[in-house]
Design a protein around this motif. Structure first.
Motif, PDB file in Angstrom:
ATOM      1  N   ASP A  82       0.819  -1.220   0.000  1.00  0.00           N
ATOM      2  CA  ASP A  82       0.000   0.000   0.000  1.00  0.00           C
ATOM      3  C   ASP A  82       0.850   1.266   0.000  1.00  0.00           C
ATOM      4  O   ASP A  82       0.486   2.259  -0.618  1.00  0.00           O
TER       5      ASP A  82
ATOM      6  N   ARG B 227       1.641   1.854  -3.633  1.00  0.00           N
ATOM      7  CA  ARG B 227       0.445   2.126  -4.458  1.00  0.00           C
ATOM      8  C   ARG B 227      -0.161   3.489  -4.110  1.00  0.00           C
ATOM      9  O   ARG B 227      -0.609   4.223  -4.996  1.00  0.00           O
ATOM     10  N   ASN B 228      -0.133   3.826  -2.817  1.00  0.00           N
ATOM     11  CA  ASN B 228      -0.654   5.141  -2.416  1.00  0.00           C
ATOM     12  C   ASN B 228       0.230   6.274  -2.932  1.00  0.00           C
ATOM     13  O   ASN B 228      -0.267   7.312  -3.379  1.00  0.00           O
TER      14      ASN B 228
ATOM     15  N   ASP C 115      -1.158   9.127  -5.438  1.00  0.00           N
ATOM     16  CA  ASP C 115      -1.121  10.540  -5.045  1.00  0.00           C
ATOM     17  C   ASP C 115      -0.273  11.376  -5.993  1.00  0.00           C
ATOM     18  O   ASP C 115      -0.700  12.441  -6.441  1.00  0.00           O
TER      19      ASP C 115
ATOM     20  N   SER D  79      -7.388   5.276  -8.366  1.00  0.00           N
ATOM     21  CA  SER D  79      -7.230   4.942  -6.948  1.00  0.00           C
ATOM     22  C   SER D  79      -6.135   3.890  -6.783  1.00  0.00           C
ATOM     23  O   SER D  79      -5.781   3.170  -7.728  1.00  0.00           O
ATOM     24  N   ALA D  80      -5.609   3.815  -5.552  1.00  0.00           N
ATOM     25  CA  ALA D  80      -4.466   2.939  -5.273  1.00  0.00           C
ATOM     26  C   ALA D  80      -4.782   1.486  -5.647  1.00  0.00           C
ATOM     27  O   ALA D  80      -3.898   0.758  -6.119  1.00  0.00           O
TER      28      ALA D  80
END
Ligand SMILES: *Cc1c(COP(=O)(O)O)cnc(C)c1O
Length: 410
Positions: A79, A82-83, A87, A98-99
């Motif tokens: 995560d 991916r985040n 972003d 989205s992630a």
């Protein structure tokens, strides 16, 4: 009796780079004192910047300690990475990604080939010409084409020429196509697509229920603020496109290996009975079955590409390569050669002087200036009489290459 996959036998034996290698080896053998400069292969030359190395070291130390050791990670990627991608690469540019639509992998080359697993065998494929050979060869291997001809064109594939005549902006296909490969900034031509051009493709895909496979491996080299970095900057992009991105050229990860693919949950295709299925689900299943994730230290290294310390360090390397590209472009222009690209991409695409064939110009550059480039015809029939020079090299080598071109053609 074990049968082979006969489709592999249709492949034109990896013609381009082995042939370059053969000619360079023969030349070096005959001219052992020649100082050959290689501007052919698309691989980075600068080392990884300190913020990335530091993150990789720290994560490696974590692996040495029972309390922070990690085994298998999530197949789709951690995560934290991916985040950071969602972003920095998407939300910051106003893209609705989205992630959990991001799948981290060990390379865009693999992803752009593997993606065919989730598409029916009888989809009609469209590629630009010239083209990154992986798109074509993986379709050949999977049995989606007929035989190849001498110019390297395969039956059943729709080729869309991109030449100076159409400003490297291919016409929309006039026949039905299902999968359209686009790569911007483009390898090999170094040219880019405007928002208007990409909107045209998105609208075409929507109208024809086609999918765009968008390779944005070179987006970090975009300097013109009006040029989109992602297909999702285009209205409707989420409904028609898969995007491939890689840390390879962005941050010097060609030997480190980390990339990602975006599949919006809104992207669907049909079954033979007309039922609509989302591709995200299929790719997730494929990824979890055939892939076990990128190593933890490498994902931490990739995360550092987006850190406060990492961002300017990565940007400085891109700037360095783009300055190399400028030197190449200007050196070539000085001796009257017409060039394309090299402004928003690390590749300079040039029209061969005196209308020489790509391979004749290759031999001239090698024998008279001891420079190695890539013949345009190796990327497709429409690349004939063009030539690619790569800006991935040391400044000293680029300056020396420009000097030699000046002496040879000036
Ligand atoms: C270099 C390159 C990539 C990146 O491949 P990786 O496997 O991620 O190293 C993808 N697409 C194109 C067109 C490239 O030139």
């Amino acid at each position: 009796m074990a049968r082979v996959n006969e489709h592999y036998l249709k492949l034109k034996a990896g013609y381009l780079f082995p042939e370059i290698g053969r000619r360079v080896t023969a030349f070096c053998k005959a001219n052992p004192d020649a100082k050959v400069i290689r501007l052919g292969i698309g691989d980075v030359t600068e080392p990884l910047p300190p913020a990335i190395i530091e993150a990789m070291h720290k994560a490696t130390d974590e692996m040495a300690d029972r309390s922070s050791f990690r085994g298998y990670g999530p197949e789709q990627g951690y995560d934290f990475l991916r985040n950071a991608i969602a972003d920095n690469d998407y939300k910051a540019r106003g893209c609705d990604v989205s992630a959990d639509e991001i799948f981290v992998s060990d390379g865009s080359k693999c992803d752009s080939g593997n993606i065919l697993d989730i598409f029916g065998i009888d989809n009609v494929i469209a590629v630009t010409d010239p083209v990154y050979p992986v798109y074509v060869d993986t379709n050949v291997m999977s049995g989606r084409t007929g035989a190849g001809d001498n110019a390297g064109r395969y039956g059943g594939i729709v080729y869309m020429p991109a030449t100076a005549e159409n400003n490297f902006t291919p016409e929309l296909p006039t026949q039905h196509v299902d999968l359209i490969y686009l790569c911007y900034p483009n390898n090999p031509t170094g040219t880019v697509a405007t928002k208007e051009t990409l909107k045209k493709w998105v609208d075409f895909a929507k109208a024809n229920d086609a999918i765009i496979l968008y390779d944005a491996a070179y987006e970090a080299f975009i300097t013109d603020p009006s040029i989109p970095h992602s297909i999702y900057e285009i209205e409707g992009g989420r409904d028609v496109a898969i995007e491939f991105r890689s840390f390879s050229k962005t941050a010097g990860f060609t030997g480190t290996r980390c990339a990602f693919t975006v599949i919006p949950k809104t992207l669907t295709g049909t079954t033979p009975t007309g039922e609509r299925i989302d591709f995200h689900r299929l790719w997730n299943r494929r990824h979890c079955t055939k892939f076990n994730g990128v190593s933890y230290p490498i994902q931490r290294a990739a995360e550092a590409v987006y850190s406060e310390a990492g961002k300017p360090q990565v940007a400085a390397i891109i700037k360095f390569y783009l300055e190399n590209a400028r030197l190449l472009r200007e050196g070539l222009a000085k001796v009257g050669i017409t060039t394309y690209g090299g402004v928003n991409a690390p590749y300079v695409w040039l029209k061969t002087p005196n209308n020489a064939t790509s391979w004749d110009f290759f031999d001239l550059l090698l024998s008279k200036a001891n420079l190695v480039g890539t013949p345009g015809s190796g990327f497709g029939a429409a690349g004939e009489r063009y030539f690619r020079l790569s800006a991935f090299n040391s400044r000293a080598n680029i300056e020396e290459a420009v000097n030699r071109i000046g002496k040879l053609l000036g």
